[in-house]
Motif scaffolding. Structure first.
Motif, PDB file in Angstrom:
ATOM      1  N   LYS A   5      -6.987  -3.587  -0.444  1.00 45.53           N
ATOM      2  CA  LYS A   5      -6.406  -2.547   0.396  1.00 45.53           C
ATOM      3  C   LYS A   5      -4.916  -2.469   0.089  1.00 45.53           C
ATOM      4  O   LYS A   5      -4.256  -3.492  -0.101  1.00 45.53           O
ATOM      5  N   GLY A   6      -4.402  -1.266   0.005  1.00 47.40           N
ATOM      6  CA  GLY A   6      -2.987  -1.120  -0.320  1.00 47.40           C
ATOM      7  C   GLY A   6      -2.258  -0.294   0.707  1.00 47.40           C
ATOM      8  O   GLY A   6      -2.856   0.363   1.569  1.00 47.40           O
ATOM      9  N   PRO A  49      -3.785   7.079   4.158  1.00 52.34           N
ATOM     10  CA  PRO A  49      -3.468   5.682   3.859  1.00 52.34           C
ATOM     11  C   PRO A  49      -4.694   4.789   3.681  1.00 52.34           C
ATOM     12  O   PRO A  49      -4.641   3.824   2.909  1.00 52.34           O
ATOM     13  N   ASP A  50      -5.762   5.108   4.345  1.00 48.46           N
ATOM     14  CA  ASP A  50      -6.957   4.248   4.234  1.00 48.46           C
ATOM     15  C   ASP A  50      -7.477   4.165   2.806  1.00 48.46           C
ATOM     16  O   ASP A  50      -8.100   3.184   2.415  1.00 48.46           O
TER      17      ASP A  50
ATOM     18  N   ASP B   3      -5.139   2.202  11.368  1.00 49.59           N
ATOM     19  CA  ASP B   3      -4.182   2.246  10.269  1.00 49.59           C
ATOM     20  C   ASP B   3      -2.927   1.450  10.557  1.00 49.59           C
ATOM     21  O   ASP B   3      -2.408   0.746   9.717  1.00 49.59           O
ATOM     22  N   THR B   6      -3.344  -2.191  10.158  1.00 54.55           N
ATOM     23  CA  THR B   6      -3.527  -2.505   8.746  1.00 54.55           C
ATOM     24  C   THR B   6      -2.192  -2.470   8.009  1.00 54.55           C
ATOM     25  O   THR B   6      -1.843  -3.398   7.290  1.00 54.55           O
ATOM     26  N   LYS B   7      -1.464  -1.396   8.237  1.00 55.82           N
ATOM     27  CA  LYS B   7      -0.193  -1.245   7.541  1.00 55.82           C
ATOM     28  C   LYS B   7       0.773  -2.364   7.942  1.00 55.82           C
ATOM     29  O   LYS B   7       1.411  -2.976   7.094  1.00 55.82           O
ATOM     30  N   MET B  10      -0.059  -5.473   6.273  1.00 58.54           N
ATOM     31  CA  MET B  10       0.118  -5.502   4.823  1.00 58.54           C
ATOM     32  C   MET B  10       1.573  -5.594   4.389  1.00 58.54           C
ATOM     33  O   MET B  10       1.882  -6.174   3.365  1.00 58.54           O
TER      34      MET B  10
END
Lengths: 74, 260, 356
Positions: A5-6, A49-50, B3, B6-7, B10
């Motif tokens: 995932k980025g 973004p996903d 999101d 997640t962001k 990360m």
């Protein structure tokens, strides 16, 4: 199976809106914002973004080095 | 998993896979949107950072769009008179052979006014790296014809298109310098797509590694775009470059050392 | 290498003096009447003596830009040429002045304009002292009148160049370049291992990057820079004027001449004094800064001044500025590569100044 995932961070004020990253992204993560930065450029943003895999293609073609890329296994 | 979470998870130093090199300054470049100069600067900076030679390298900037290169690369840089960068670099390297030296030159600088300096530095096999940005136009002065402007290509001084009968033919400097015994590694690359950028970066790395071994002149042409001069969007200009420039200036290695 | 007495050409003396002064590099291109500088240096293998680098460039243009590159690394570098070649170097020289780099440029002047002649002349005075290239700048200009001074001025020029971060020129001519005289050479000086703090030697973490450029896109900054340069030139004018006086104490008339012409005038003084004419000679050694103050002072003492130059009259303008109308100032000279004779000088002193 581990999934990669980025995520990208765009230095909005330094983006010149050239759109090269939009076309370099294999997963259509990036689009130009309808908003503009101080210089009046529509800047790049991660609208999807996903889908980002952290492949760095966008950052690699960015002439202004405004994209920072993060990646992790999830 | 939203999101945001997640962001947030990360964006941590341990997950960082790409950021602008610290060998670049924080200044915004003076280049037009989408111009290949910025990308070329960036990968030079990345190679210098990766080789950890920031304190051992001296750059020479040309007259052309990249005249202000010293504002963007955090390196000791000399700004040379138009076309004279290879002569300037020659002296730096001769006087400080333990340092790395490179020139960064546009097509007008390298292939018109500086042809003699380019050819002779290459012919002497000066142990320097020459990075040659070829976008077929004089960008800084507003889009005049360059020695590398293609036949039929319009510019502000070839408004009806380059007529080779009266204006001469587009000059293939890379082909010429590859014939000189002094050059060690000669290649033509580009920076419009991720794969090309990565290849060009490898070429720059090779050139500097060869310089460490005193192998001779390494010459890297980067066929690039000029969206403003060509009057196209950046994306269109890259497409035009691929369709029109690459057939005349095909990418690839012109001289590859046997050690590879 | 110890202090040593040798019989040498002026051009050879410059070359040997450069090695002994601890120069780091010489970049040149052949042109008569100065090719012996490059020939001597390549023969002498200074790389083996001191590590000094010698390179024959592809042109005068390349050579002066090599000087730029070397000077920007804080190295003691030089070039030499003769008039047409010096014209080619002007672009590089103005960049060097604009980037405030120290270096030595030697001009062994020949007659012009154009390809002209290979014989000696002094017709590059304007080019040397008024800038030469574009923009407001000055070189420090030294005018040797002997082979000894050819040698001595190399180190002096380097010292002044580094003191002021400014290009320095030795303005010689084909006569002094080609003639042989005895010359005392100084002992070998070690090449400096230190770099000035502004030199481009690779950006280390303990300092900001060093940039060598003459570009200022902001006109206000460019004007500030011009003021800074002008202040430097005023400082040079205050501190570095050099000249020599011959028999000025009782002089009623004065020759002003430099280089080869000054040697001619020394003999002319003798001839004139045999005839009872009390004439002296003021020999400017630095042409920039020009010995304005002493000339103005002598103008209060003498009745008239004759400049003797191997040109159509160039330095005479600076002498007139110094004299500021107090007394008559005339020029007499030979051109095209002809060296004037002392007899001619005396005749012209009589006809243009005394009889006038």
């Amino acid at each position: 199976m581990a999934k990669v995932k980025g995520s990208i961070v765009v230095d909005i004020e330094k983006c010149k809106g050239c759109e090269l990253c939009v076309y370099a992204c294999p997963t259509q993560v990036i689009a130009m914002s309808p908003d503009v930065n101080v210089k009046g450029y529509h800047y790049a943003e991660d609208v999807n973004p996903d889908a980002c895999t952290g492949c760095t293609n966008c950052a690699v073609v960015c002439p202004d080095g405004v994209i920072t890329v993060y990646r992790m296994k999830v | 998993m939203s999101d945001n979470i997640t962001k947030g998870k990360m964006i941590k130093p341990e997950n960082l896979v790409y950021t602008k090199s610290r060998v670049m300054t924080d200044n915004v470049t003076s280049y037009c949107p989408g111009c290949g100069h910025g990308t070329a600067h960036r990968i030079i900076a990345e190679v210098i950072e990766e080789m950890d030679i920031q304190s051992e390298i001296i750059g020479v900037a040309p007259v052309g769009c990249s005249v202000l290169m010293y504002d963007f690369l955090d390196l000791d840089i000399q700004q040379a008179a138009h076309g004279r960068a290879p002569a300037v670099a020659t002296a730096i390297k001769r006087l400080m052979p333990e340092k790395f030296v490179f020139t960064y030159q546009d097509d007008g600088d390298l292939a018109a006014i500086g042809t003699a300096e380019t050819i002779h530095a290459c012919n002497r096999g000066e142990n320097i790296m020459i990075v040659f940005i070829n976008n077929g136009i004089y960008g800084m002065t507003g889009g005049q014809m360059a020695p590398t402007t293609l036949e039929g290509m319009k510019s502000s001084t070839s408004p009806y298109g380059r007529d080779v009968a009266t204006m001469g033919n587009p000059l293939k400097m890379t082909d010429i310098v590859a014939t000189l015994p002094g050059t060690y590694y000669v290649t033509r690359q580009s920076v419009q797509k991720p794969a090309n950028v990565r290849k060009t970066k490898k070429a720059i790395r090779k050139a500097l590694e060869y310089q460490k071994l005193n192998r001779g002149t390494c010459f890297i042409e980067i066929v690039s775009n000029c969206p403003s001069g060509w009057k196209m969007t950046p994306v269109e200009s890259n497409k035009w470059m691929e369709d029109t420039m690459f057939p005349y200036y095909p990418l690839g290695d012109f001289k590859v050392p046997e050690e590879d | 290498m110890e202090r040593e007495l040798r019989l040498m050409k002026g051009n050879e003396a410059i070359a040997e003096a450069a090695i002994r002064a601890g120069a780091d590099g010489y970049f040149g291109y052949p042109i008569t009447p100065q090719s012996e500088v490059l020939e001597y240096l390549t023969m002498e293998k200074p790389h083996e003596r001191t590590g000094m680098i010698i390179l024959q460039a592809e042109s005068e243009v390349a050579a002066i830009n090599m000087v730029y590159g070397g000077a920007a690394c804080g190295k003691k570098v030089m070039t030499s040429s003769s008039s047409p070649g010096i014209s080619l170097k002007q672009e590089g020289i103005t960049y060097i002045a604009g980037a405030e780099l120290p270096c030595l440029i030697v001009n062994v002047v020949r007659g012009g304009p154009g390809l002209g002649t290979i014989q000696p002349a002094q017709s590059d005075y304007f080019q040397a002292t008024k800038g030469g290239g574009h923009g407001d700048y000055k070189l420090i200009v030294l005018a040797p009148a002997s082979v000894q001074e050819m040698a001595d001025f190399v180190e002096l020029a380097f010292d002044l160049a580094f003191k002021y971060r400014n290009p320095a020129m030795i303005l010689s001519d084909g006569a002094i370049g080609q003639m042989m005289e005895k010359v005392w050479l100084k002992p070998q000086k070690e090449r400096s291992r230190e770099f000035p703090e502004w030199a481009t030697t690779g950006k280390t973490p303990d300092r900001e990057r060093n940039i060598i450029t003459s570009l200022n896109l902001d006109p206000n900054k460019q004007e500030d820079f011009n003021h800074k340069l002008q202040a430097k030139y005023r400082e040079i004018e205050k501190n570095e004027v050099l000249y020599e006086e011959f028999q000025c104490d009782d002089a009623e008339y004065l020759f002003v001449a430099y280089g080869t012409s000054a040697r001619v005038c020394q003999k002319a003084i003798e001839l004139a004094r045999e005839e009872g004419i009390k004439v002296g000679l003021l020999r400017p050694i630095t042409l920039f800064p020009f010995p304005t103050v002493i000339i103005s002072r002598l103008a209060d003492q003498v009745k008239g001044i004759l400049t003797v130059e191997m040109s159509a009259g160039q330095m005479v303008e600076d002498v007139r500025l110094a004299v500021n109308g107090k007394i008559p100032v005339e020029h007499w000279g030979r051109m095209g590569g002809i060296v004037p004779t002392p007899e001619e000088a005396v005749e012209n002193l009589k006809s243009k100044i005394i009889g006038g």
